[in-house]
Write a protein that holds these residues in place. Structure first.
Motif, PDB file in Angstrom:
ATOM      1  N   UNK A  13      51.859 -13.515  30.900  1.00  0.00           N
ATOM      2  CA  UNK A  13      50.789 -14.499  30.977  1.00  0.00           C
ATOM      3  C   UNK A  13      49.397 -13.873  30.820  1.00  0.00           C
ATOM      4  N   UNK A  14      49.333 -12.707  30.239  1.00  0.00           N
ATOM      5  CA  UNK A  14      48.050 -12.034  30.065  1.00  0.00           C
ATOM      6  C   UNK A  14      47.552 -12.265  28.646  1.00  0.00           C
ATOM      7  N   UNK A  15      46.284 -12.616  28.503  1.00  0.00           N
ATOM      8  CA  UNK A  15      45.700 -12.789  27.182  1.00  0.00           C
ATOM      9  C   UNK A  15      45.666 -11.445  26.471  1.00  0.00           C
ATOM     10  N   UNK A  16      45.726 -11.449  25.146  1.00  0.00           N
ATOM     11  CA  UNK A  16      45.686 -10.180  24.413  1.00  0.00           C
ATOM     12  C   UNK A  16      44.319  -9.506  24.522  1.00  0.00           C
ATOM     13  N   UNK A  17      44.326  -8.206  24.469  1.00  0.00           N
ATOM     14  CA  UNK A  17      43.089  -7.428  24.468  1.00  0.00           C
ATOM     15  C   UNK A  17      42.691  -7.114  23.025  1.00  0.00           C
ATOM     16  N   UNK A  18      41.403  -7.248  22.735  1.00  0.00           N
ATOM     17  CA  UNK A  18      40.895  -6.885  21.417  1.00  0.00           C
ATOM     18  C   UNK A  18      39.682  -5.984  21.580  1.00  0.00           C
ATOM     19  N   UNK A  19      39.760  -4.801  21.009  1.00  0.00           N
ATOM     20  CA  UNK A  19      38.652  -3.852  21.015  1.00  0.00           C
ATOM     21  C   UNK A  19      37.921  -3.948  19.683  1.00  0.00           C
ATOM     22  N   UNK A  20      36.612  -4.071  19.735  1.00  0.00           N
ATOM     23  CA  UNK A  20      35.786  -4.100  18.526  1.00  0.00           C
ATOM     24  C   UNK A  20      34.984  -2.812  18.467  1.00  0.00           C
ATOM     25  N   UNK A  69      28.673 -20.410  25.127  1.00  0.00           N
ATOM     26  CA  UNK A  69      28.269 -21.122  26.343  1.00  0.00           C
ATOM     27  C   UNK A  69      28.300 -20.245  27.589  1.00  0.00           C
ATOM     28  N   UNK A  70      29.197 -19.246  27.626  1.00  0.00           N
ATOM     29  CA  UNK A  70      29.347 -18.431  28.837  1.00  0.00           C
ATOM     30  C   UNK A  70      29.144 -16.944  28.593  1.00  0.00           C
ATOM     31  N   UNK A  71      29.195 -16.491  27.353  1.00  0.00           N
ATOM     32  CA  UNK A  71      29.072 -15.070  27.046  1.00  0.00           C
ATOM     33  C   UNK A  71      27.767 -14.770  26.316  1.00  0.00           C
ATOM     34  N   UNK A  72      26.909 -13.925  26.887  1.00  0.00           N
ATOM     35  CA  UNK A  72      25.691 -13.542  26.179  1.00  0.00           C
ATOM     36  C   UNK A  72      26.035 -12.664  24.976  1.00  0.00           C
ATOM     37  N   UNK A  73      25.115 -12.517  24.032  1.00  0.00           N
ATOM     38  CA  UNK A  73      25.396 -11.674  22.869  1.00  0.00           C
ATOM     39  C   UNK A  73      25.487 -10.203  23.251  1.00  0.00           C
ATOM     40  N   UNK A  77      28.561  -2.309  19.754  1.00  0.00           N
ATOM     41  CA  UNK A  77      29.935  -2.046  20.171  1.00  0.00           C
ATOM     42  C   UNK A  77      29.991  -0.675  20.864  1.00  0.00           C
ATOM     43  N   UNK A  78      31.075  -0.420  21.640  1.00  0.00           N
ATOM     44  CA  UNK A  78      32.290  -1.199  21.725  1.00  0.00           C
ATOM     45  C   UNK A  78      32.098  -2.513  22.472  1.00  0.00           C
ATOM     46  N   UNK A  79      32.949  -3.464  22.084  1.00  0.00           N
ATOM     47  CA  UNK A  79      33.019  -4.737  22.786  1.00  0.00           C
ATOM     48  C   UNK A  79      34.484  -5.053  23.026  1.00  0.00           C
ATOM     49  N   UNK A  87      32.871  -8.831  26.607  1.00  0.00           N
ATOM     50  CA  UNK A  87      32.104  -7.807  27.323  1.00  0.00           C
ATOM     51  C   UNK A  87      31.674  -6.715  26.358  1.00  0.00           C
ATOM     52  N   UNK A  88      30.553  -6.107  26.640  1.00  0.00           N
ATOM     53  CA  UNK A  88      30.129  -4.901  25.926  1.00  0.00           C
ATOM     54  C   UNK A  88      29.595  -3.903  26.937  1.00  0.00           C
ATOM     55  N   UNK A  89      29.147  -2.754  26.437  1.00  0.00           N
ATOM     56  CA  UNK A  89      28.746  -1.587  27.223  1.00  0.00           C
ATOM     57  C   UNK A  89      29.993  -0.873  27.759  1.00  0.00           C
ATOM     58  N   UNK A  90      30.190   0.347  27.313  1.00  0.00           N
ATOM     59  CA  UNK A  90      31.393   1.107  27.659  1.00  0.00           C
ATOM     60  C   UNK A  90      31.693   1.135  29.155  1.00  0.00           C
ATOM     61  N   UNK A  91      30.747   1.513  30.022  1.00  0.00           N
ATOM     62  CA  UNK A  91      31.078   1.562  31.460  1.00  0.00           C
ATOM     63  C   UNK A  91      31.466   0.201  32.018  1.00  0.00           C
ATOM     64  N   UNK A  92      30.866  -0.856  31.483  1.00  0.00           N
ATOM     65  CA  UNK A  92      31.176  -2.204  31.937  1.00  0.00           C
ATOM     66  C   UNK A  92      32.609  -2.586  31.565  1.00  0.00           C
ATOM     67  N   UNK A  93      33.016  -2.237  30.357  1.00  0.00           N
ATOM     68  CA  UNK A  93      34.380  -2.505  29.912  1.00  0.00           C
ATOM     69  C   UNK A  93      35.381  -1.719  30.751  1.00  0.00           C
TER      70      UNK A  93
END
Length: 261
Positions: A13-20, A69-73, A77-79, A87-93
């Motif tokens: 039930x986990x959404x897929x992860x996508x790295x940009x 609507x909920x995610x700022x730009x 990357x990475x995002x 999400x972006x910013x490596x430490x945040x991810x």
């Protein structure tokens, strides 16, 4: 897609992860990939999407991308895309993924201590290493700032690198690191993976310097941890695969003249 899936574990039930991230270089995206690879989860890596890789990154960074609507730009990357979250910013991810992938505690203050350690490691082995070859302007080629790069590299080699290595060794010598080779709590966390990548990239960029640091015996715990991560089954398999990009341009670049006296 990260392959082969036989060595990945999909969470129900986990959404897929996508790295940009940009194609062709390890870069800051590598810190994120290592978490996925160690945890054995499937993820999509746009850096491996062929001709769509660069357009995907440019779309993320476009001046007219104002988010939703909920995610700022994102600024760059990475995002990470995970379900409806961006999400972006490596430490945040890393802070987000650590508990989800079993690489940080889900309760208590440990997550903040791990983040503290990871942030310090990134300061040195990502940001300061990068600035040795681009000390003046990111928009200028290295060749346009070689004298300044030489001066910056000398400061990094003589002062900054030993100071950060000594800090990491102090962390390892402290009681909070626990048993074994790890940085915190006696078990592998994402901070250990961050350190591995930082050491690995810096050994490519400054091989003679890093050999001296290793041979000095002052930072034995640091290099023991590096070797321990390198031998973990999922990491070892990843490093030998074509999913691991080779060093070239990017954060970690090898300019031999930067190690010359």
């Amino acid at each position: 897609m990260s392959e082969p899936d036989t060595k990945r574990v999909k969470t129900a039930n986990e959404a897929p992860y996508e790295l940009i991230y940009w194609p062709g270089i390890p870069g800051r995206g590598e810190f994120v990939r290592l978490l996925f690879e160690e945890a054995g989860v499937s993820y999509t890596d746009t850096a491996k999407s062929g001709g769509d890789a660069v357009p995907t990154v440019l779309k993320l960074m476009a001046a007219d991308n104002k988010g939703d609507d909920v995610n700022p730009p994102s600024f760059a990357c990475p995002a990470l895309k995970h379900g409806d979250l961006r999400l972006s910013q490596t430490p945040n991810i890393l802070l987000y993924l650590g508990p989800k992938l079993g690489l940080a505690p889900t309760e208590g203050n440990g997550i903040y201590h791990i983040n503290q350690i990871a942030l310090t490691i990134l300061d040195c082995f990502s940001n300061e290493v990068h600035d040795t070859h681009h000390p003046v302007a990111l928009s200028d080629y290295y060749e346009a700032q070689k004298p300044e790069a030489k001066r910056r590299a000398k400061s990094f080699i003589d002062e900054r690198l030993p100071k950060f290595l000594a800090y990491v060794q102090r962390v390892l010598d402290g009681k909070a690191s626990g048993d074994g080779p790890w940085l915190y709590g006696g078990k592998l966390t994402y901070a250990d993976l961050v350190l591995f990548q930082g050491i690995d990239g810096t050994e490519f960029a400054f091989p003679k310097t890093m050999k001296k640091m290793r041979d000095s015996g002052k930072y034995d715990g640091v290099f023991k941890l590096y070797e321990a991560v390198k031998e973990r089954p999922n990491i070892k398999e990843y490093l030998a695969s074509d999913r691991r990009s080779q060093y070239s341009d990017g954060i970690w670049r090898h300019y031999p003249e930067l190690e010359e006296d």
